[in-house]
Design a protein around this motif. Sequence first.
Motif, PDB file in Angstrom:
ATOM      1  N   ARG A  54       0.796  -1.236   0.000  1.00 16.59           N
ATOM      2  CA  ARG A  54       0.000   0.000   0.000  1.00 16.59           C
ATOM      3  C   ARG A  54       0.823   1.277   0.000  1.00 16.59           C
ATOM      4  NH1 ARG A  54      -4.249   0.350   4.332  1.00 16.59           N
ATOM      5  NH2 ARG A  54      -5.018   1.854   2.843  1.00 16.59           N
ATOM      6  N   LEU A  55       2.132   1.171   0.004  1.00 16.86           N
ATOM      7  CA  LEU A  55       3.005   2.336   0.179  1.00 16.86           C
ATOM      8  C   LEU A  55       2.724   3.491  -0.773  1.00 16.86           C
ATOM      9  CD1 LEU A  55       6.632   1.094   0.814  1.00 16.86           C
ATOM     10  CD2 LEU A  55       5.124   2.317   2.359  1.00 16.86           C
ATOM     11  N   PHE A  56       2.384   3.189  -2.013  1.00 12.05           N
ATOM     12  CA  PHE A  56       2.227   4.237  -3.015  1.00 12.05           C
ATOM     13  C   PHE A  56       0.777   4.712  -3.157  1.00 12.05           C
ATOM     14  CE2 PHE A  56       5.998   1.747  -4.262  1.00 12.05           C
ATOM     15  CZ  PHE A  56       6.951   2.736  -4.078  1.00 12.05           C
ATOM     16  N   ILE A  85       9.038   2.604 -10.048  1.00  9.21           N
ATOM     17  CA  ILE A  85       9.616   2.584  -8.707  1.00  9.21           C
ATOM     18  C   ILE A  85       9.101   1.343  -8.007  1.00  9.21           C
ATOM     19  CG2 ILE A  85       7.806   4.073  -7.760  1.00  9.21           C
ATOM     20  CD1 ILE A  85      10.002   5.169  -5.800  1.00  9.21           C
ATOM     21  N   ARG A  86       9.995   0.706  -7.265  1.00 19.92           N
ATOM     22  CA  ARG A  86       9.587  -0.461  -6.481  1.00 19.92           C
ATOM     23  C   ARG A  86      10.330  -0.430  -5.146  1.00 19.92           C
ATOM     24  NH1 ARG A  86      13.010  -2.338 -10.454  1.00 19.92           N
ATOM     25  NH2 ARG A  86      14.661  -3.714  -9.783  1.00 19.92           N
ATOM     26  N   VAL A  87       9.811  -1.194  -4.214  1.00 21.06           N
ATOM     27  CA  VAL A  87      10.405  -1.264  -2.879  1.00 21.06           C
ATOM     28  C   VAL A  87      10.759  -2.716  -2.597  1.00 21.06           C
ATOM     29  CG1 VAL A  87       8.158  -1.467  -1.730  1.00 21.06           C
ATOM     30  CG2 VAL A  87      10.105  -0.620  -0.453  1.00 21.06           C
ATOM     31  N   GLN A  88      11.914  -2.908  -1.956  1.00 17.94           N
ATOM     32  CA  GLN A  88      12.379  -4.242  -1.584  1.00 17.94           C
ATOM     33  C   GLN A  88      12.999  -4.193  -0.197  1.00 17.94           C
ATOM     34  OE1 GLN A  88      15.315  -5.356  -4.482  1.00 17.94           O
ATOM     35  NE2 GLN A  88      13.806  -5.842  -6.059  1.00 17.94           N
ATOM     36  N   ASP A  89      13.069  -5.358   0.435  1.00 12.03           N
ATOM     37  CA  ASP A  89      13.812  -5.449   1.683  1.00 12.03           C
ATOM     38  C   ASP A  89      15.286  -5.233   1.387  1.00 12.03           C
ATOM     39  OD1 ASP A  89      11.555  -6.046   3.189  1.00 12.03           O
ATOM     40  OD2 ASP A  89      11.809  -8.213   2.941  1.00 12.03           O
ATOM     41  N   GLY A  94      16.305  -3.237   6.903  1.00 11.94           N
ATOM     42  CA  GLY A  94      15.977  -1.987   6.233  1.00 11.94           C
ATOM     43  C   GLY A  94      15.197  -2.195   4.957  1.00 11.94           C
ATOM     44  N   VAL A  95      15.215  -1.141   4.140  1.00 17.68           N
ATOM     45  CA  VAL A  95      14.429  -1.144   2.911  1.00 17.68           C
ATOM     46  C   VAL A  95      15.213  -0.419   1.819  1.00 17.68           C
ATOM     47  CG1 VAL A  95      13.185   1.004   3.407  1.00 17.68           C
ATOM     48  CG2 VAL A  95      12.082  -0.748   2.049  1.00 17.68           C
ATOM     49  N   LYS A  96      14.891  -0.731   0.570  1.00 17.55           N
ATOM     50  CA  LYS A  96      15.486   0.020  -0.539  1.00 17.55           C
ATOM     51  C   LYS A  96      14.415   0.315  -1.572  1.00 17.55           C
ATOM     52  CE  LYS A  96      17.525  -4.163  -2.463  1.00 17.55           C
ATOM     53  NZ  LYS A  96      18.783  -4.796  -2.848  1.00 17.55           N
ATOM     54  N   PHE A  97      14.473   1.522  -2.085  1.00 13.82           N
ATOM     55  CA  PHE A  97      13.605   1.965  -3.163  1.00 13.82           C
ATOM     56  C   PHE A  97      14.447   2.001  -4.425  1.00 13.82           C
ATOM     57  CE2 PHE A  97      11.286   3.382   0.489  1.00 13.82           C
ATOM     58  CZ  PHE A  97       9.961   3.256   0.117  1.00 13.82           C
ATOM     59  N   ILE A  98      13.936   1.394  -5.479  1.00  9.23           N
ATOM     60  CA  ILE A  98      14.654   1.324  -6.749  1.00  9.23           C
ATOM     61  C   ILE A  98      13.824   2.045  -7.804  1.00  9.23           C
ATOM     62  CG2 ILE A  98      15.593  -0.196  -8.526  1.00  9.23           C
ATOM     63  CD1 ILE A  98      15.630  -2.326  -6.130  1.00  9.23           C
ATOM     64  N   ILE A  99      14.441   3.045  -8.416  1.00  9.84           N
ATOM     65  CA  ILE A  99      13.801   3.835  -9.467  1.00  9.84           C
ATOM     66  C   ILE A  99      14.509   3.514 -10.773  1.00  9.84           C
ATOM     67  CG2 ILE A  99      13.387   6.167 -10.341  1.00  9.84           C
ATOM     68  CD1 ILE A  99      13.550   7.096  -7.382  1.00  9.84           C
TER      69      ILE A  99
END
Length: 105
Positions: A54-56, A85-89, A94-99
């Motif tokens: 649901r983040l976006f 854009i996506r989000v991964q562990d 922590g977390v990482k956002f990849i654009i």
Amino acid sequence: QMKRVMINLLDNAIEAIGAEGKVSIDLDYDKVLQMARIQVADNGRGISPENKMRLFEPYFSTKKQGTGLGLAIVNSIITDHNGFIRVQDNKPKGVKFIIELPVRI
């Protein structure tokens, strides 16, 4: 607009790590796909699997003071630039956002 994207992602990462932790930014370019990749990662508290889905969404927030518009705006800006854009562990923590953004040279 991209400045707004980075400020939002960095503000969120800094808040997630608290007083101690690490935030990293990695940039990469794939010549074959002609895509620029920006990764913002932290070793903070992470995001639960339910919340990742649901983040976006507009008005979804896990913060008491949050409006839930920051990541929705980020997603909108990236989409307006024909990107993803996506989000991964970020293992182990922590977390990482990849654009990913198309680049024409």
